[in-house]
Design an enzyme around this catalytic site. Structure first.
Site, mmCIF file in Angstrom:
data_model
loop_
_atom_site.group_PDB
_atom_site.id
_atom_site.type_symbol
_atom_site.label_atom_id
_atom_site.label_comp_id
_atom_site.label_asym_id
_atom_site.label_seq_id
_atom_site.Cartn_x
_atom_site.Cartn_y
_atom_site.Cartn_z
ATOM 1 N N HIS A 1 0.837 -1.209 0.000
ATOM 2 C CA HIS A 1 0.000 0.000 0.000
ATOM 3 C C HIS A 1 0.867 1.253 0.000
ATOM 4 C CE1 HIS A 1 -3.401 2.625 1.454
ATOM 5 N NE2 HIS A 1 -2.357 3.311 1.897
ATOM 6 N N GLU A 2 1.836 1.298 0.892
ATOM 7 C CA GLU A 2 2.655 2.506 0.987
ATOM 8 C C GLU A 2 3.544 2.686 -0.241
ATOM 9 O OE1 GLU A 2 2.264 4.870 3.110
ATOM 10 O OE2 GLU A 2 0.716 3.758 4.159
ATOM 11 N N HIS B 1 1.834 4.326 -3.128
ATOM 12 C CA HIS B 1 1.804 5.794 -3.157
ATOM 13 C C HIS B 1 2.931 6.332 -4.040
ATOM 14 C CE1 HIS B 1 -1.466 6.537 -0.479
ATOM 15 N NE2 HIS B 1 -0.907 5.930 0.550
ATOM 16 N N TYR C 1 -4.210 14.825 -2.630
ATOM 17 C CA TYR C 1 -4.573 14.144 -1.394
ATOM 18 C C TYR C 1 -5.615 14.924 -0.605
ATOM 19 C CZ TYR C 1 -3.692 10.571 2.141
ATOM 20 O OH TYR C 1 -3.802 9.506 3.004
ATOM 21 N N GLU D 1 -5.988 6.681 -1.716
ATOM 22 C CA GLU D 1 -5.997 5.608 -0.732
ATOM 23 C C GLU D 1 -6.589 4.320 -1.312
ATOM 24 O OE1 GLU D 1 -4.815 5.224 2.440
ATOM 25 O OE2 GLU D 1 -3.695 7.033 1.936
ATOM 26 N N ASP E 1 -9.642 14.335 8.232
ATOM 27 C CA ASP E 1 -9.031 13.290 7.408
ATOM 28 C C ASP E 1 -8.854 13.772 5.966
ATOM 29 O OD1 ASP E 1 -8.031 10.759 6.665
ATOM 30 O OD2 ASP E 1 -10.039 10.005 6.209
ATOM 31 N N HIS F 1 -9.200 8.581 3.976
ATOM 32 C CA HIS F 1 -9.165 7.201 4.447
ATOM 33 C C HIS F 1 -10.570 6.638 4.652
ATOM 34 C CE1 HIS F 1 -5.094 8.564 5.698
ATOM 35 N NE2 HIS F 1 -4.759 7.303 5.460
#
Length: 378
Positions: free
Chosen positions: A197-198, A201, A212, A221, A295, A300
């Site tokens: 996932h990271e 990015h 974002y 996300e 957020d 998210h």
């Protein structure tokens, strides 16, 4: 091995002054005024923990939030010109560097394993090395992409970041992993989909660079979660109907009130009535979307909507998700714009699916029904 010069949350020309670390412990309201770093643990979780009655968890959560603010400044600069922060592989192939931060935030830390080096016995180092390699292999074998930037970028990981630090992040050039607090979270290298996932990015930054905030941030996300799940299912050879559709289940100290950080198959059910985390706020339908400013406009939270659309389409088609839908989602990521919305993503993923399988194919029908099931009509 090609070591990086140690920095103190510094990358390139940007310096984040230590003065930003407030002399007193910051309040939750102070922290809410800043944009969060793109971490795997969302700000609404940290905010709840920061306000909890547990003396250790509350303090560690505030520290985690503050560190995210510092790293966010670095990431934003890297986002504007990401190739300035990409270190190329010496031979153009897979190249991994793993650093040990030694419980500090002075990154990258000490180089402890490079490409081809033997295992040093540290489990966090082993997992970071192994899982980042799996992500590289997935991108190459499934999407014919040469690392995150498609030009052979070195994958750098920093483990043992901070003390009791409960998060993992991508700062624009490298991964950072905390070891968790031992009460709620365990070490963050445990989860292959969190690593994927990271790192996704990074792929996003070199592709559509989705802004974002709001819907584009939720799509950011979403693609991280989708690629995280596909990488895990690809590694384990799991078909969609038998696959694991959660994010981060390995990170949590087990309890009956929490299963994972997110669940693509049933957004809003990953944790319920948890004494620390409360209830999972993710919606599965557009009508129930979060409309506030927290957020970063619900990046998210509202990612549960496109996540569930992907899940519905993948389950209807069966087989391997990365084969049935993966390429369409990957190509869509190259075509989306920084300010794209859910409707744009629905239209482009349907179009890319049609290009691959034909406009009257069952694959197109599944994608269309997936988006309609969550209230996004193509």
């Amino acid at each position: 091995m090609t070591p990086e010069k140690p920095t103190t949350l510094v990358r390139g020309p940007v310096i984040v002054p230590r003065a930003r670390r407030l002399m007193a412990m910051p309040t939750t309201e102070t922290l809410r005024a800043h944009d969060p770093l793109q971490c795997i643990i969302p700000p609404h979780m940290l905010e709840r923990l920061a306000e909890s009655g547990h003396p250790d968890l509350a303090g560690w959560a505030r520290e985690s939030m503050m560190r995210s603010i510092e790293a966010r400044a670095i990431r934003e600069t890297a986002r504007v010109a990401p190739r300035l922060y990409a270190s190329a592989s010496p031979d153009g192939g897979k190249h991994r560097l793993v650093y040990d931060a030694g419980g500090s935030f002075d990154l990258p830390g000490r180089l402890v394993r490079g490409e081809g080096d033997p295992d040093n016995g540290d489990m966090a180092v082993r997992e970071a090395y192994r899982y980042s390699g799996t992500v590289w292999d997935y991108l190459k074998k499934v999407h014919s992409r040469n690392s995150l930037d498609d030009q052979g970028m070195t994958l750098s990981c920093c483990v043992h970041v901070g003390r009791n630090y409960s998060n993992a992040f991508w700062d624009g050039s490298r991964m950072g992993f905390g070891d968790g607090d031992g009460i709620l979270f365990r070490r963050f290298t445990r989860s292959i989909e969190v690593v994927a996932h990271e790192l996704a990015h990074g792929v996003i930054a070199f592709s559509s660079d989705l802004r974002y905030f709001g819907e584009s941030g939720a799509l950011n996300e979403h693609f991280g979660d989708v690629f995280g799940v596909m990488v895990r299912q690809w590694k384990r050879r799991q078909e969609a109907n038998a696959g694991d559709w959660t994010i981060g289940s390995e990170l949590l100290v087990k309890a009956s009130t929490r299963r994972a950080l997110r669940d693509l198959s049933a957004p809003g059910t990953a944790y319920r009535d948890d004494p620390f985390l409360g209830d999972d706020p993710q919606p599965a339908h557009w009508d129930d979307r979060y409309r506030g400013d927290a957020d970063n406009g619900g990046v998210h939270i509202n990612s549960g909507i496109p996540n569930h659309a992907f899940y519905r389409a993948a389950i209807e088609l069966g087989g391997y998700s990365w084969e049935t839908l993966g390429e369409a989602w990957y190509q869509a990521l190259q075509l989306l714009k920084p300010d794209s919305r859910f409707q744009d993503c629905a239209e482009i993923t349907e179009r890319e699916t049609a290009r691959q399988y034909g406009i009257r194919s069952r694959e197109v029908r599944a994608v269309r029904r997936g988006w309609r099931a969550v209230g996004i009509v193509v």
